[in-house]
Design an enzyme around this catalytic site. Structure first.
Site, mmCIF file in Angstrom:
data_model
loop_
_atom_site.group_PDB
_atom_site.id
_atom_site.type_symbol
_atom_site.label_atom_id
_atom_site.label_comp_id
_atom_site.label_asym_id
_atom_site.label_seq_id
_atom_site.Cartn_x
_atom_site.Cartn_y
_atom_site.Cartn_z
ATOM 1 N N GLN A 28 -6.925 -0.916 3.551
ATOM 2 C CA GLN A 28 -6.130 -0.645 4.744
ATOM 3 C C GLN A 28 -6.761 0.487 5.538
ATOM 4 O O GLN A 28 -7.133 1.516 4.969
ATOM 5 C CB GLN A 28 -4.702 -0.246 4.358
ATOM 6 C CG GLN A 28 -3.825 -0.119 5.595
ATOM 7 C CD GLN A 28 -2.410 0.341 5.291
ATOM 8 O OE1 GLN A 28 -2.198 1.464 4.862
ATOM 9 N NE2 GLN A 28 -1.449 -0.524 5.547
ATOM 10 N N CYS A 82 3.083 2.910 8.872
ATOM 11 C CA CYS A 82 3.307 4.210 8.251
ATOM 12 C C CYS A 82 4.025 5.140 9.227
ATOM 13 O O CYS A 82 3.564 5.334 10.347
ATOM 14 C CB CYS A 82 1.955 4.807 7.866
ATOM 15 S SG CYS A 82 2.056 6.521 7.461
ATOM 16 N N PRO A 97 0.850 -1.197 0.000
ATOM 17 C CA PRO A 97 0.000 0.000 0.000
ATOM 18 C C PRO A 97 0.880 1.239 0.000
ATOM 19 O O PRO A 97 1.818 1.329 0.797
ATOM 20 C CB PRO A 97 -0.784 -0.121 1.318
ATOM 21 C CG PRO A 97 0.051 -0.995 2.191
ATOM 22 C CD PRO A 97 0.818 -1.907 1.274
ATOM 23 N N MET A 98 0.621 2.171 -0.891
ATOM 24 C CA MET A 98 1.378 3.434 -0.924
ATOM 25 C C MET A 98 0.388 4.572 -1.144
ATOM 26 O O MET A 98 -0.212 4.688 -2.218
ATOM 27 C CB MET A 98 2.417 3.416 -2.051
ATOM 28 C CG MET A 98 3.571 2.462 -1.798
ATOM 29 S SD MET A 98 4.828 2.523 -3.100
ATOM 30 C CE MET A 98 4.078 1.543 -4.385
ATOM 31 N N ALA A 99 0.233 5.391 -0.102
ATOM 32 C CA ALA A 99 -0.706 6.525 -0.191
ATOM 33 C C ALA A 99 -0.313 7.414 -1.360
ATOM 34 O O ALA A 99 0.861 7.741 -1.540
ATOM 35 C CB ALA A 99 -0.665 7.320 1.111
ATOM 36 N N GLY A 119 10.409 -4.474 2.131
ATOM 37 C CA GLY A 119 11.468 -3.476 2.316
ATOM 38 C C GLY A 119 12.629 -3.673 1.376
ATOM 39 O O GLY A 119 13.312 -4.702 1.425
HETATM 40 C C1 LIG Z 1 4.697 6.915 -1.414
HETATM 41 C C2 LIG Z 1 4.536 5.892 -0.324
HETATM 42 C C3 LIG Z 1 3.333 5.795 0.347
HETATM 43 C C4 LIG Z 1 3.151 4.819 1.352
HETATM 44 N N1 LIG Z 1 1.917 4.707 1.957
HETATM 45 C C5 LIG Z 1 1.704 3.694 2.834
HETATM 46 C C6 LIG Z 1 0.397 3.457 3.350
HETATM 47 O O1 LIG Z 1 -0.582 4.132 3.016
HETATM 48 N N2 LIG Z 1 0.260 2.440 4.235
HETATM 49 C C7 LIG Z 1 1.317 1.644 4.613
HETATM 50 O O2 LIG Z 1 1.137 0.711 5.409
HETATM 51 N N3 LIG Z 1 2.553 1.838 4.122
HETATM 52 C C8 LIG Z 1 2.767 2.832 3.228
HETATM 53 N N4 LIG Z 1 4.005 2.982 2.664
HETATM 54 C C9 LIG Z 1 5.083 2.027 2.998
HETATM 55 C C10 LIG Z 1 5.129 0.883 1.971
HETATM 56 O O3 LIG Z 1 3.940 0.117 2.018
HETATM 57 C C11 LIG Z 1 6.331 -0.054 2.208
HETATM 58 O O4 LIG Z 1 6.211 -0.637 3.479
HETATM 59 C C12 LIG Z 1 7.662 0.672 2.133
HETATM 60 O O5 LIG Z 1 7.726 1.535 1.011
HETATM 61 C C13 LIG Z 1 8.839 -0.328 2.048
HETATM 62 O O6 LIG Z 1 8.714 -1.151 0.917
HETATM 63 P P1 LIG Z 1 9.580 -0.868 -0.431
HETATM 64 O O7 LIG Z 1 11.026 -0.782 -0.033
HETATM 65 O O8 LIG Z 1 9.290 -2.054 -1.312
HETATM 66 O O9 LIG Z 1 9.109 0.433 -1.004
HETATM 67 C C14 LIG Z 1 4.223 3.946 1.689
HETATM 68 C C15 LIG Z 1 5.438 4.062 1.009
HETATM 69 C C16 LIG Z 1 5.605 4.994 0.007
HETATM 70 C C17 LIG Z 1 6.927 5.072 -0.719
#
Ligand SMILES: Cc1cc2nc3c(=O)[nH]c(=O)nc-3n(C[C@H](O)[C@H](O)[C@H](O)COP(=O)(O)O)c2cc1C
Length: 366
Positions: A77, A107, A23-25, A211
């Protein structure tokens, strides 16, 4: 893993593979989730939705709750700090189509954290446990599984992921995702997987590793290191949504897929943009599409100059025409996308999504 293992079950749902979109806001809206699923992701969690009732009818929340035409299971979520409010948010979203509820304890956004939501909840284990139990109880009559997303802990000296994950399992949580960083780290430093491995070793329910997974080789290494049941990928899918198919292929065959054809990448992006414009409308859609276009051309020859030019364009039509032309010129030079090896952004992701945080910040009384 993933295809070699039986497909993962979440309640009544059987997931087609074990590669999840994080999930990415501001990013993983319905069009982006559909794009990732089409290109190999087995599961996609929506951007977080606040537990604040007064915001449920806002345009932003209703867009976030848009699942039109989306393949199931629909996972929503929720974020908040108050157990009864979180239980009500779960029921509200289930009544509007959510088939899985995910609780956000990952988050690091400041405005969320000062109000004790997101990863800040990891610091208050009794409250975190109370919220999990309340949400599980609210979702149970509907047969809806509840999952949890968290970090390794609050800070380096307080890595309580394993303890909290065990409490989650006891509370009836169906799956736990662990992002291998502490809340204090934000997106700095490197994700570590030892804590994820320890959570996996302690739990009977599925554990998802998250991650810094940015290549098929890294995916395999994380899987081997953690023994996780599934992998979740966020930033590496920005502009490269076919990473799921690449990882899936590598895990099944040990061979790397060639990069996609330039023409295919162009077609996927343009289809995604049309879907994006129709969700957000012409003006907001044109503006918010810029980030997706920027990610798509990032690291490609001439990509930075194109991004700057594209940021000056003021209509959806102009964006699409410019992109078509830019990709056509790239396709004259390269049949397949030239490989780019840029680091993942460490801009804090969701912490930068200032406008969305206004919506996520619970009331002072919450
Ligand atoms: C732009 C952005 C928005 C995010 N929004 C959320 C969110 O709404 N909820 C959440 O649990 N994690 C959020 N995250 C965290 C990601 O879900 C993830 O845990 C984190 O980016 C690490 O994974 P990655 O290295 O594959 O990016 C967000 C990350 C990014 C970069």
């Amino acid at each position: 893993m993933p295809a070699a293992l039986p497909s993962l079950r979440l309640g009544a749902h059987s997931l087609p593979n074990r590669l999840f979109v994080a999930p990415m806001a501001g990013v993983t809206d319905r069009p982006f989730r559909q794009l990732c699923r089409r290109l190999g992701a087995g599961y996609a969690v929506s951007e977080m939705v606040t537990s604040r009732k007064d915001l449920w009818n806002s345009l932003k929340t209703s867009r976030r709750a848009n699942h039109d035409g989306e393949a199931g299971p629909i996972a929503v979520q929720i974020a908040g700090t108050d157990a009864p409010m979180m239980a009500e948010a779960a029921r509200y979203n289930i009544e509007r189509g959510a088939q899985i509820i995910d609780i956000n304890m990952g988050c690091p956004a400041k405005k969320v954290c000062t109000k004790w939501a997101g990863s800040a909840l990891m610091q208050d284990e009794p409250l975190a446990t109370e919220i999990m139990a309340a949400v599980v109880e609210a979702a149970a009559p509907f047969g809806v599984p509840v999952t949890l997303k968290m970090r390794t802990g609050w800070c380096e000296t307080e890595k309580n992921a394993q303890r909290l994950a065990l409490a989650a399992q006891d509370a009836g949580i169906a799956m736990v995702t662990v992002h291998g960083r502490t809340r204090e780290q934000g997106y700095k430093g490197l994700a570590e997987y030892d804590t994820v491995a320890s959570v996996k070793a302690a739990l009977q329910i599925p554990v998802v590793a998250n991650g810094d997974i940015d290549s098929p080789q890294k995916a395999k290494a994380v899987l081997d290191r953690t023994g996780a049941d599934a992998l979740m990928i966020g930033r590496a899918a920005q502009g490269r949504p076919w990473i799921f198919a690449e990882i899936d292929h590598f895990l099944r065959t040990g061979e790397a897929l060639p990069p996609p054809r330039v023409q295919d990448a162009s077609d996927w992006l343009i289809e995604h943009l049309h879907d994006h414009y129709s969700l957000y409308g012409a003006l907001a859609g044109m503006r918010s599409a810029r980030k997706h276009i920027g990610w798509a051309v990032r690291g490609l020859p001439g990509g930075e100059a194109f991004r700057q030019h594209m940021n000056l364009l003021e209509s959806c039509e102009a964006q699409v025409i410019a992109l078509r032309q830019w990709f056509a010129e790239l396709a004259d030079q390269h049949e397949r996308l030239p490989v780019s090896t840029l680091p993942l952004g460490d801009d804090g992701g969701d912490t930068d999504d200032a406008s969305s945080q206004k919506e996520h910040a619970p009331k002072a009384s919450a």
